[in-house]
Design a protein around this motif. Structure first.
Motif, PDB file in Angstrom:
ATOM      1  N   GLY A 679       0.825  -1.202   0.000  1.00 39.09           N
ATOM      2  CA  GLY A 679       0.000   0.000   0.000  1.00 39.09           C
ATOM      3  C   GLY A 679       0.856   1.247   0.000  1.00 39.09           C
ATOM      4  N   SER A 680       0.507   2.236   0.833  1.00 43.36           N
ATOM      5  CA  SER A 680       1.230   3.503   0.806  1.00 43.36           C
ATOM      6  C   SER A 680       1.244   4.157   2.177  1.00 43.36           C
ATOM      7  CB  SER A 680       0.594   4.458  -0.216  1.00 43.36           C
ATOM      8  OG  SER A 680      -0.779   4.674   0.078  1.00 43.36           O
ATOM      9  N   ASN A 681       2.245   5.000   2.356  1.00 48.79           N
ATOM     10  CA  ASN A 681       2.350   5.855   3.538  1.00 48.79           C
ATOM     11  C   ASN A 681       2.371   5.064   4.848  1.00 48.79           C
ATOM     12  OD1 ASN A 681       2.352   8.400   2.104  1.00 48.79           O
ATOM     13  ND2 ASN A 681       0.191   8.019   1.683  1.00 48.79           N
ATOM     14  N   TYR A 682       3.482   4.371   5.053  1.00 48.70           N
ATOM     15  CA  TYR A 682       3.689   3.581   6.267  1.00 48.70           C
ATOM     16  C   TYR A 682       4.745   4.228   7.151  1.00 48.70           C
ATOM     17  CZ  TYR A 682       1.097  -0.652   4.935  1.00 48.70           C
ATOM     18  OH  TYR A 682       0.112  -1.561   4.633  1.00 48.70           O
ATOM     19  N   LEU A 683       4.509   4.174   8.452  1.00 47.66           N
ATOM     20  CA  LEU A 683       5.533   4.487   9.442  1.00 47.66           C
ATOM     21  C   LEU A 683       5.645   3.288  10.380  1.00 47.66           C
ATOM     22  CD1 LEU A 683       7.528   6.327  10.942  1.00 47.66           C
ATOM     23  CD2 LEU A 683       5.574   7.277  12.189  1.00 47.66           C
ATOM     24  N   VAL A 684       6.821   2.646  10.391  1.00 49.65           N
ATOM     25  CA  VAL A 684       7.077   1.480  11.244  1.00 49.65           C
ATOM     26  C   VAL A 684       8.244   1.850  12.149  1.00 49.65           C
ATOM     27  CG1 VAL A 684       7.663  -0.963  11.302  1.00 49.65           C
ATOM     28  CG2 VAL A 684       6.272  -0.061   9.415  1.00 49.65           C
ATOM     29  N   GLU A 685       7.976   2.025  13.433  1.00 49.43           N
ATOM     30  CA  GLU A 685       9.032   2.531  14.303  1.00 49.43           C
ATOM     31  C   GLU A 685       8.950   1.937  15.702  1.00 49.43           C
ATOM     32  OE1 GLU A 685       8.788   6.734  14.864  1.00 49.43           O
ATOM     33  OE2 GLU A 685       6.766   6.701  15.684  1.00 49.43           O
ATOM     34  N   ARG A 686      10.135   1.770  16.298  1.00 49.94           N
ATOM     35  CA  ARG A 686      10.316   1.403  17.697  1.00 49.94           C
ATOM     36  C   ARG A 686       9.642   0.076  18.045  1.00 49.94           C
ATOM     37  NH1 ARG A 686      12.600   5.202  20.496  1.00 49.94           N
ATOM     38  NH2 ARG A 686      11.865   4.324  22.469  1.00 49.94           N
ATOM     39  N   ASN A 687       9.728  -0.885  17.136  1.00 48.21           N
ATOM     40  CA  ASN A 687       9.195  -2.218  17.382  1.00 48.21           C
ATOM     41  C   ASN A 687      10.327  -3.189  17.685  1.00 48.21           C
ATOM     42  OD1 ASN A 687       6.219  -1.810  16.491  1.00 48.21           O
ATOM     43  ND2 ASN A 687       7.403  -0.983  14.786  1.00 48.21           N
ATOM     44  N   ARG A 688      10.009  -4.222  18.475  1.00 49.64           N
ATOM     45  CA  ARG A 688      10.960  -5.288  18.773  1.00 49.64           C
ATOM     46  C   ARG A 688      10.489  -6.560  18.078  1.00 49.64           C
ATOM     47  NH1 ARG A 688      10.132  -2.151  23.238  1.00 49.64           N
ATOM     48  NH2 ARG A 688      11.943  -1.571  24.521  1.00 49.64           N
ATOM     49  N   LEU A 689      11.373  -7.214  17.333  1.00 52.90           N
ATOM     50  CA  LEU A 689      11.042  -8.463  16.660  1.00 52.90           C
ATOM     51  C   LEU A 689      12.127  -9.482  16.982  1.00 52.90           C
ATOM     52  CD1 LEU A 689      10.234  -5.927  14.542  1.00 52.90           C
ATOM     53  CD2 LEU A 689       9.283  -7.856  13.283  1.00 52.90           C
ATOM     54  N   GLN A 690      11.735 -10.641  17.528  1.00 51.77           N
ATOM     55  CA  GLN A 690      12.711 -11.634  17.962  1.00 51.77           C
ATOM     56  C   GLN A 690      12.170 -13.038  17.717  1.00 51.77           C
ATOM     57  OE1 GLN A 690      13.774 -11.318  22.114  1.00 51.77           O
ATOM     58  NE2 GLN A 690      15.754 -12.295  21.793  1.00 51.77           N
ATOM     59  N   ARG A 691      13.019 -13.900  17.183  1.00 53.60           N
ATOM     60  CA  ARG A 691      12.633 -15.279  16.852  1.00 53.60           C
ATOM     61  C   ARG A 691      11.429 -15.273  15.906  1.00 53.60           C
ATOM     62  NH1 ARG A 691      14.441 -19.687  19.866  1.00 53.60           N
ATOM     63  NH2 ARG A 691      12.364 -20.626  19.993  1.00 53.60           N
ATOM     64  N   ILE A 692      11.683 -14.811  14.698  1.00 56.67           N
ATOM     65  CA  ILE A 692      10.666 -14.767  13.652  1.00 56.67           C
ATOM     66  C   ILE A 692      11.017 -15.836  12.628  1.00 56.67           C
ATOM     67  CG2 ILE A 692       9.435 -13.317  12.004  1.00 56.67           C
ATOM     68  CD1 ILE A 692       9.262 -12.316  14.891  1.00 56.67           C
ATOM     69  N   GLY A 693      10.050 -16.682  12.259  1.00 51.72           N
ATOM     70  CA  GLY A 693      10.330 -17.828  11.408  1.00 51.72           C
ATOM     71  C   GLY A 693      10.605 -17.501   9.968  1.00 51.72           C
ATOM     72  N   ARG A 694      10.175 -16.323   9.524  1.00 52.82           N
ATOM     73  CA  ARG A 694      10.432 -15.964   8.138  1.00 52.82           C
ATOM     74  C   ARG A 694      10.943 -14.529   8.090  1.00 52.82           C
ATOM     75  NH1 ARG A 694       7.030 -18.040   2.953  1.00 52.82           N
ATOM     76  NH2 ARG A 694       8.163 -16.891   1.355  1.00 52.82           N
ATOM     77  N   THR A 695      10.298 -13.630   7.353  1.00 54.70           N
ATOM     78  CA  THR A 695      10.776 -12.264   7.234  1.00 54.70           C
ATOM     79  C   THR A 695      10.304 -11.431   8.417  1.00 54.70           C
ATOM     80  OG1 THR A 695      10.593 -12.481   4.834  1.00 54.70           O
ATOM     81  CG2 THR A 695      10.873 -10.271   5.707  1.00 54.70           C
ATOM     82  N   GLY A 696      11.168 -10.552   8.907  1.00 47.82           N
ATOM     83  CA  GLY A 696      10.780  -9.687  10.008  1.00 47.82           C
ATOM     84  C   GLY A 696       9.840  -8.592   9.555  1.00 47.82           C
ATOM     85  N   ILE A 697      10.355  -7.648   8.767  1.00 47.09           N
ATOM     86  CA  ILE A 697       9.553  -6.558   8.200  1.00 47.09           C
ATOM     87  C   ILE A 697       9.714  -6.603   6.689  1.00 47.09           C
ATOM     88  CG2 ILE A 697       9.183  -4.065   8.107  1.00 47.09           C
ATOM     89  CD1 ILE A 697      10.412  -3.886  10.911  1.00 47.09           C
ATOM     90  N   TYR A 698       8.612  -6.777   5.992  1.00 46.75           N
ATOM     91  CA  TYR A 698       8.613  -6.890   4.529  1.00 46.75           C
ATOM     92  C   TYR A 698       7.723  -5.793   3.955  1.00 46.75           C
ATOM     93  CZ  TYR A 698       7.311  -8.827  -0.088  1.00 46.75           C
ATOM     94  OH  TYR A 698       7.072  -9.009  -1.429  1.00 46.75           O
ATOM     95  N   MET A 699       8.241  -5.048   2.979  1.00 40.57           N
ATOM     96  CA  MET A 699       7.428  -4.104   2.220  1.00 40.57           C
ATOM     97  C   MET A 699       7.460  -4.509   0.753  1.00 40.57           C
ATOM     98  SD  MET A 699       8.010  -0.285   3.801  1.00 40.57           S
ATOM     99  CE  MET A 699       7.274   0.162   5.382  1.00 40.57           C
ATOM    100  N   GLY A 700       6.287  -4.628   0.146  1.00 41.64           N
ATOM    101  CA  GLY A 700       6.177  -5.001  -1.256  1.00 41.64           C
ATOM    102  C   GLY A 700       5.303  -4.018  -2.002  1.00 41.64           C
ATOM    103  N   GLY A 701       5.904  -3.210  -2.862  1.00 41.59           N
ATOM    104  CA  GLY A 701       5.126  -2.248  -3.633  1.00 41.59           C
ATOM    105  C   GLY A 701       4.587  -1.103  -2.803  1.00 41.59           C
ATOM    106  N   VAL A 702       5.279  -0.721  -1.742  1.00 37.67           N
ATOM    107  CA  VAL A 702       4.824   0.378  -0.893  1.00 37.67           C
ATOM    108  C   VAL A 702       5.291   1.709  -1.487  1.00 37.67           C
ATOM    109  CG1 VAL A 702       5.115   1.484   1.365  1.00 37.67           C
ATOM    110  CG2 VAL A 702       4.694  -0.973   1.223  1.00 37.67           C
ATOM    111  N   VAL A 703       4.399   2.686  -1.524  1.00 35.99           N
ATOM    112  CA  VAL A 703       4.740   4.044  -1.938  1.00 35.99           C
ATOM    113  C   VAL A 703       4.804   4.913  -0.693  1.00 35.99           C
ATOM    114  CG1 VAL A 703       4.055   6.040  -3.321  1.00 35.99           C
ATOM    115  CG2 VAL A 703       3.583   3.727  -4.151  1.00 35.99           C
TER     116      VAL A 703
END
Length: 867
Positions: A679-703
């Motif tokens: 999609g569009s117009n994302y703000l991803v901030e101050r997150n904790r990600l631990q022991r993730i089985g695949r991708t942590g943060i993925y953006m596909g086609g984001v504007v």
């Protein structure tokens, strides 16, 4: 292998701005190749009817729109670009002056932006969208703290000028019309195995096809409807490193962006380039069923429920506060006081009485009781407003955080009465016989206890069974057996012994495309396993790997289980914690359903489950609608102990515009991803990600997207990409993040075969692999246009960054790393300069790394990320 599924069942309806112009793509039944060919042909046709409004035929639009900002002083400025993700050619121009990249802040509606002039020139020779920066200075912004040492940028001036002269929508509408006219039956959401192997199937074949349609056909409709409305852009200037000023050029006639012309099938997690296989693990010799150590180490999981130290305080709404208590509430209650709560919330299909019929309004708050597990799914029915969002909160009522629980208690759990009653397990006296009601929403039988997830027994036994696809702990199958694998046969005495007399055992096989697939075992004869080889693609240039999962004789460790028959399992309980047992139900938590102006905060989302093809199951927050979700805030939640075999994100947002995801904790997500965002117009901030089985943060086609000040750790699966930016992303800033103990901390690629401007900026990040990871950063090519990689620390066990000669306009400066590797050579036009290549992997041990704070030495001093 072709996977068929009706998109109608998935609720995929593509719409324009008005109902009369809606396009319902609900039942295509054409082969993938035919759909590709039809859209490819349609995109190349020069003349087509343009329907820019319901039932109205229009000529190509020509206009110039000049917009200035007119925001209230107290409102943080924000970029509000239309969600146009059509295949457009975009070319970045690197400005001489430092310019701040537009980033997304708190959602603000279009009503806050005022256009000051609209005119229509007679003709414009070249179609383009130019972002100009006149000399007028913008007002001083609210600064955003950053731990990265970098020169503060100067704000670009206002207003922005958008020149849309001569833009033609002809072939875009024709692409939709031609595809619908040519293929009017149920869609086959299939991706060929060749595409699957190369593309990692974008979470699986059906997911890939759905996202393909979303990425190609939906943008056609969006482009028409979004561009004809008044464009509104306001720059936000943060205290961030200098960036690139984009100049976006839209083509007169859009061109296909993949070989087949359908789009969005580029790899989500590309397979690694062929190379030497890992050192083979010695295949164990055939032996009697293993007898566990009297005191084996348990499979440990962190506690499921915990009260946040800084408990979430939901925004104060101006409307009514409703209360939900799944344990003690009643849908016949008023729901407007803590003493008269509902059992179920509005939007729950099982709600009755008042919550089944009530209409929520902007400013209303729905409070779920803290410490109580809510066992239901919400299909959000109502939108708030930008000034008065609807708030769903798990705090402020009861103690701690409310829990959206994706599992149900088993019906019974008793010590094994005999060896025969527990599947012949040699250590039957240590096990428990468990009965449960078969779930109806998933075919995956996943068990949990109060401490977290339990894991299906595997042979060879995993040192940490959370990583169920860890090929380094599987048995090596020589590449000489590739032809036998094609016939559904593997000759290995250890595997055959593990699978013998195990009616529910299955084969795990590492196949071409870096995929671990589960295959049914048909029979075992001597040292040979015969299995279902439908669509199998073994490696021929390297050894493969295999294991047996689901065998009772592999129950050698506390925290493991095996299914005996429907509704019956045998469990090796943990030595400490976790007396209660649960089975995953496949429930989702929130389906945003195209509703906007929503805040979700203060919850725990636990025990979500989904099998490989169940794309709308187990996810905590998703949008299962063709309608765009706008102004969504997801903050201070905990997502944990889930197993999503589709690979989808526990937060999975397709059609979205203006989303803030901040201060969340995501951990122990088996097989699945943390966030998958489109999609569009994302703000991803101050997150904790631990022991993730695949991708942590993925953006596909984001504007327009900003990913900043996040910490990610322990992403070590075969697709352990921590940060991934693929396909038609445009204007993405990734800054001040810390990734450590990951197989691949950062990867990106463009849109397959067609150049476009991506404008990806990676600035001031700490990127560290595991001891066996290859590269800290990598471009998979795909003609990525516009890559700025500056002031990062990149240390991999072999090298720091892999660059691809297919990319354009690449700048790699002021980084500290181990080594730079060029795939296809180094183009002369690239700026690769002033980098320090003195980093060694040994210094990773000296860095200060935790899920709360990171510090490590960069090019010009320490890089610091603190949450």
């Amino acid at each position: 292998m072709t996977l068929t599924k009706s998109l109608a069942a998935c609720g995929l309806i593509l719409t324009t701005a008005t109902p009369a112009a809606a396009l319902e793509i609900s039942s295509w039944e054409a082969a993938e190749a035919n759909v590709r060919a039809g859209v490819s042909t349609a995109l190349r046709q020069p003349n087509a009817i343009v329907s820019a409004n319901a039932g109205v035929v229009r000529t190509p639009l020509t206009r110039t729109t000049v917009l200035t900002t007119n925001l209230p002083a107290a409102v943080a400025p924000v970029v509000r670009a239309p969600a146009v993700a059509a295949p457009a050619v975009v070319t970045p121009v690197i400005a001489k002056a430092a310019v701040a990249s537009p980033v997304v802040s708190s959602p603000i509606t279009l009503s806050q932006f005022v256009p000051t002039q609209v005119s229509k020139p007679a003709a414009v020779s070249a179609p383009s969208v130019r972002v100009a920066t006149p000399a007028t200075k913008a007002s001083t912004p609210t600064p955003v703290r950053s731990a990265v040492s970098a020169q503060a940028p100067q704000a670009p001036a206002n207003p922005f000028v958008f020149d849309l002269g001569g833009f033609s929508f002809a072939s875009m509408t024709n692409a939709v019309n031609a595809a619908i006219a040519a293929y009017g039956g149920p869609l086959v959401d299939s991706i060929s195995e060749a595409a699957s192997a190369a593309a990692d199937t974008l979470s699986a074949a059906t997911d890939a096809a759905i996202e393909t349609v979303t990425a190609v056909v939906t943008p056609v409709v969006q482009t028409v409807t979004e561009t004809v409305r008044t464009l509104s852009l306001v720059p936000q200037y943060a205290s961030q490193p200098a960036a690139v000023e984009p100049v976006v050029q839209a083509p007169l006639e859009p061109t296909p962006t993949t070989e087949a012309g359908l789009g969005n099938v580029a790899p989500a997690d590309p397979a690694p380039a062929p190379g030497p296989a890992p050192a083979p693990a010695p295949a164990p010799a055939p032996a009697p069923a293993p007898v566990p150590d009297p005191t084996p180490d348990p499979v440990v999981a962190p506690p499921v429920s915990s009260t946040p130290s800084d408990q979430y305080k939901a925004p104060q709404g101006i409307g009514t506060v409703y209360y939900v208590d799944f344990a003690s509430g009643d849908d016949a209650n008023s729901g407007t006081s803590a003493t008269k709560p509902w059992k179920r919330a509005p939007g729950d299909a099982e709600a009755t009485g008042i919550p089944a019929s009530i209409v929520l309004k902007g400013g209303d708050t729905v409070r779920f009781k803290g410490g109580v597990s809510y066992r239901g799914s919400l299909r959000v029915k109502f939108s708030g407003t930008a000034q008065a969002p609807i708030v769903y909160t798990g705090t402020g009522f009861g103690t701690g955080s409310a829990i959206f629980d994706g599992a149900d208690a088993v019906t019974s759990s008793v010590p094994c009465p005999s060896q025969s009653a527990c599947g012949g397990a040699p250590n039957w006296s240590s096990l428990r016989l468990v009965k449960y009601v078969e779930p109806t929403n998933t075919t995956y039988r996943k068990l949990f206890d109060e401490a977290g997830a339990l894991f299906e027994a595997r042979s060879p036994v995993s040192s940490d069974p959370f990583w169920g696809d860890n090929i380094n702990e599987m048995i090596v199958i020589a590449k000489a057996q590739a032809s036998a694998i094609l016939e559904g046969r593997i000759d290995n005495a250890a595997l055959a012994a593990a699978a013998a007399k195990e009616p529910n055992a299955r084969l795990l096989l590492w196949e071409s495309g870096n995929l671990v697939k589960e295959r049914s075992i048909l029979s075992v004869s001597g040292s040979t396993i015969y299995f279902d080889a439908t669509g199998v693609k073994p490696y021929t240039d390297r050894d493969s790997r295999a294991a047996i999962v689901g065998a009772v004789k592999a129950l050698t460790k506390p925290g493991l289980y095996a299914i005996l028959s429907p509704g019956t399992a045998v469990v090796y309980p943990r030595k400490t914690g976790g007396s209660g047992l649960f089975v995953g139900s496949g429930r989702f938590a929130f389906n945003m359903n195209g509703q906007s102006n929503i805040i979700i905060g203060g919850f725990e989302f636990l025990r979500g489950t989904a099998d490989t093809k169940e794309f709308y199951r187990g996810v905590a927050i998703a949008n299962h609608s063709s309608k765009i979700v706008q102004n969504l805030v997801i903050e201070q939640n905990r997502f944990a102990h889930s197993a999503i075999k589709t690979g989808r994100g526990i937060i999975h947002l397709g059609k979205s515009d203006g989303v803030t995801i901040r201060n969340n904790s995501l951990s122990d997500l088996e097989f699945g991803s943390g966030m998958r965002l489109f999609g569009s117009n994302y703000l991803v901030e101050r997150n904790r990600l631990q022991r993730i089985g695949r991708t942590g943060i993925y953006m596909g086609g984001v504007v327009n997207g900003t990913v900043r000040t996040n910490i990610l750790a322990e992403l070590t699966s075969v697709h352990g990409n921590a940060l991934s930016f693929y396909l038609q992303n445009r204007n993405i800033l990734v800054t001040n993040n810390c990734v450590y103990a990951a197989t691949r901390p950062l990867t990106w690629h463009g849109y397959s075969t067609a150049p476009m401007v991506n404008n990806l900026q990676f600035i001031g990040n700490i990127l560290l692999t595991t001891a066996t990871g290859d590269h800290a950063s990598a471009s998979w090519g795909g003609f990525t246009g516009g890559v700025t990689y500056r002031n990062n620390l990149a240390i991999g066990s072999k090298y720091g960054i892999l660059l691809n000669a297919k990319d354009t306009n690449v700048s790699v400066t002021q980084n500290r790393m181990r080594k730079i590797v060029f795939s296809g050579g180094q183009p002369a036009a690239w700026d690769v300069s002033n980098n320090q290549l003195d980093a060694t992997y040994a210094e990773v041990a000296d860095a200060q790394l935790s899920i709360n704070s990171c510090r490590a030495r960069g090019h010009s001093g320490d890089l610091v990320v603190t949450l």
